[in-house]
Design an enzyme around this catalytic site. Structure first.
Site, PDB file in Angstrom:
ATOM      1  N   HIS A   9       0.998  -1.270  -0.107  1.00  0.00           N
ATOM      2  CA  HIS A   9      -0.073   0.017   0.089  1.00  0.00           C
ATOM      3  C   HIS A   9       0.722   1.304   0.095  1.00  0.00           C
ATOM      4  CE1 HIS A   9      -4.041  -1.845   0.743  1.00  0.00           C
ATOM      5  NE2 HIS A   9      -3.334  -2.666   0.671  1.00  0.00           N
ATOM      6  N   ASP A  62       3.623   9.346  -0.772  1.00  0.00           N
ATOM      7  CA  ASP A  62       2.388   8.612  -0.266  1.00  0.00           C
ATOM      8  C   ASP A  62       2.195   7.402  -1.506  1.00  0.00           C
ATOM      9  OD1 ASP A  62       0.286   8.109   1.349  1.00  0.00           O
ATOM     10  OD2 ASP A  62      -0.308  10.064   1.440  1.00  0.00           O
TER      11      ASP A  62
HETATM   12  O1  F6P Z   1      -0.882   2.914   4.800  1.00  0.00           O
HETATM   13  C1  F6P Z   1      -0.036   2.078   5.445  1.00  0.00           C
HETATM   14  C2  F6P Z   1      -0.620   1.796   6.959  1.00  0.00           C
HETATM   15  O2  F6P Z   1       0.278   0.979   7.553  1.00  0.00           O
HETATM   16  C3  F6P Z   1      -1.982   1.127   6.923  1.00  0.00           C
HETATM   17  O3  F6P Z   1      -1.927  -0.252   6.642  1.00  0.00           O
HETATM   18  C4  F6P Z   1      -2.540   1.481   8.240  1.00  0.00           C
HETATM   19  O4  F6P Z   1      -3.975   1.539   8.157  1.00  0.00           O
HETATM   20  C5  F6P Z   1      -2.123   2.886   8.479  1.00  0.00           C
HETATM   21  O5  F6P Z   1      -0.863   3.142   7.704  1.00  0.00           O
HETATM   22  C6  F6P Z   1      -1.853   3.247   9.905  1.00  0.00           C
HETATM   23  O6  F6P Z   1      -0.756   2.809  10.510  1.00  0.00           O
HETATM   24  P1  F6P Z   1      -0.625   2.009  11.811  1.00  0.00           P
HETATM   25  O7  F6P Z   1      -1.417   0.647  11.586  1.00  0.00           O
HETATM   26  O8  F6P Z   1       0.845   1.904  11.924  1.00  0.00           O
HETATM   27  O9  F6P Z   1      -1.527   2.728  12.734  1.00  0.00           O
END
Ligand code: F6P
Length: 466
Positions: A155, A363
């Site tokens: 992602h 991003d």
């Molecule tokens: O976009 C990457 C990501 O790791 C997503 O998978 C996740 O929802 C978001 O960032 C939030 O990050 P974290 O899970 O570390 O709070």
């Protein structure tokens, strides 16, 4: 029809009203209606990483989660995933920290994930693994003897070989991904970067249409942009525009125009640069003073990672300086909050805002850009100011596309957005909405699963995927 198995670090926060679902949960939730097993971290930290997943059922989705042990959380999540891979993949080598212990911890958690998931797998399941936390998982599953179709989707961005090469275990991670049948990325640039790393750093042989061969296994790389359900979000925004929160917001604006930004508190989002740009807007275009209000919603995450604590302190200071310098007794130029807001409330604010600011330094995609567009009133749409380094910029050319490193350019773009005539706003919005509607969450999901299943049985019924 084959069962779908989703594996991700975070799972949807079904039933927990205080939790916001992440972007992945939202994208998949809207696209998946079939029988699904979703495996991941419970979000809880325990004495030891769990071996037996806890199962809960939510409509067609069975959630299977395990807790992370405190040491594993530190090495896997705080350490390797978010202090090594996250900065590296966002091309921030100066922020990358690396230790062999963290890397071993990361591999160990992936092994434990595989061991806990293994007894739940059926031979014909299609397994779709998500994101940088779980790069070694496919290989671990293969080593446990699973011959299922395995797909992986990243992602976040994939960096160029010259950057990726700085990671001491770069080659091993490429080999891990090669254990998948299909490796998906947000943009062609990410997919090309990965293929060039596979060739240069791991000696893969490249073929046509993203195919590559490594260690006698064949795999394929593809680029499919993640999206939203634009129609549904537009309806939500239309309703939310008449909600109590939107009315309160409009009242508080006292006729001023709203500029909105919504980002996790993360250094990849370029918030200090954006605050500086807003400050320059007020400096260089004083006609906007007292006439605009900028709301920045910045929920905190990864509080245990040192760099995020530094960023929080700096942003607090910067926001205070801007308000100290420009505020009047009846005007606060910057409304900065470090709590999240429900998606429905944000939808109403997006529709109210004349300008949406999405200016990350790097991003993977950025779904806020898409949601801002979907939320607009077609007769009187706002203007999106979008970083050229967000994956979304690959397709959303009708936004005002900026280099987020140049605060003067971003200030100019906000000024242009505030002054843009209605005809131009409508023309740009129509083109943007068509793109956001085409590259939907459902289309992303359907395309990935079609490419993963090859000629196998359909994974999403056409009516559900439409
Ligand atoms: O976009 C990457 C990501 O790791 C997503 O998978 C996740 O929802 C978001 O960032 C939030 O990050 P974290 O899970 O570390 O709070």
């Amino acid at each position: 029809m084959a069962r779908l198995v989703i594996v991700s670090n975070r799972v949807p926060a079904y039933g927990d009203r205080n939790q916001q679902s992440g972007g992945l949960a939202v994208a998949l939730d809207e696209a998946l209606k079939q029988e699904t097993l979703w495996f991941g971290w419970s979000g809880q930290i325990a004495a030891e990483t769990g071996r037996m997943p806890a199962l809960t059922q939510r409509r067609a989705v069975t959630l299977a989660t395990i807790d992370l042990g405190a040491e594993d959380y530190r090495r896997f999540y705080v350490g390797f995933a978010n202090s090594s891979l996250w900065p590296l993949f966002h091309s921030r080598l100066g922020l990358m920290e690396y230790s062999r212990e963290d890397y071993q911890g990361y591999r160990a958690v992936n092994r434990q994930f595989a061991a806990a998931l293994s007894p739940l797998l059926r031979p014909d399941d299609i397994v779709w693994i998500h994101d940088y936390h779980l790069i070694p998982l496919a290989r671990e599953l293969r080593e446990l003897g699973h011959a299922n179709r395995l797909g992986f989707f990243l992602h976040i961005p994939f960096p160029p070989a010259s950057v990726f090469d700085a990671l001491p275990c770069a080659r091993a991670l490429i080999c891990d991904l090669a254990a998948c049948d299909l490796v998906g990325f947000q943009t062609e640039e990410d997919s090309d970067n990965f293929l060039s790393c596979a060739a240069r750093l791991a000696g893969a042989t490249l073929g046509a249409e993203g195919r590559f061969r490594l260690d006698e296994a064949d795999s394929r790389s593809t680029a499919i942009p993640v999206g939203i359900d634009a129609g549904r979000f537009a309806r939500q925004a239309e309703r939310a525009a008449n909600s109590e929160n939107a009315n309160r917001m409009r009242e508080s604006l006292s006729g001023r125009r709203l500029i909105v930004g919504v980002d996790r508190l993360d250094y990849s989002k370029g918030l200090p640069n954006r605050f500086e740009a807003y400050s320059r807007l007020l400096e260089q275009y004083p006609e906007h003073r007292l006439k605009v209000s900028y709301l920045q919603v910045t929920p905190r995450s990864r509080r245990d990672v040192g760099e995020y604590q530094v960023l929080k302190r700096n942003l607090d200071r910067q926001a205070g300086k801007i308000n100290g310098k420009f505020a009047e007794f009846d005007w606060v130029p910057l409304r900065y909050m470090t709590r999240g807001l429900p998606r429905a409330t944000l939808a109403g604010f997006y529709r109210t805002a004349s300008v949406g600011l999405v200016t990350p330094l790097r991003d993977g995609m950025n779904l806020v850009a898409k949601e801002y567009v979907a939320a607009q009133d077609p007769q009187d749409p706002g203007v999106l100011v979008l970083s050229r380094f967000a994956g979304a910029a690959a397709h959303m050319k009708e936004a005002i596309v900026v280099n987020p490193y140049d605060p003067d350019e971003v200030a100019e773009a906000i000024n242009d957005a505030l002054r843009m005539p209605g005809d131009e706003r409508r023309a740009r919005w129509q083109a943007l909405y068509a793109t956001v509607n085409r590259d939907s969450a459902a289309a992303w999901c359907r395309r990935f699963l079609e490419e993963l299943s090859g000629n196998g049985p359909p994974l999403v019924k056409p009516a559900e995927a439409a």
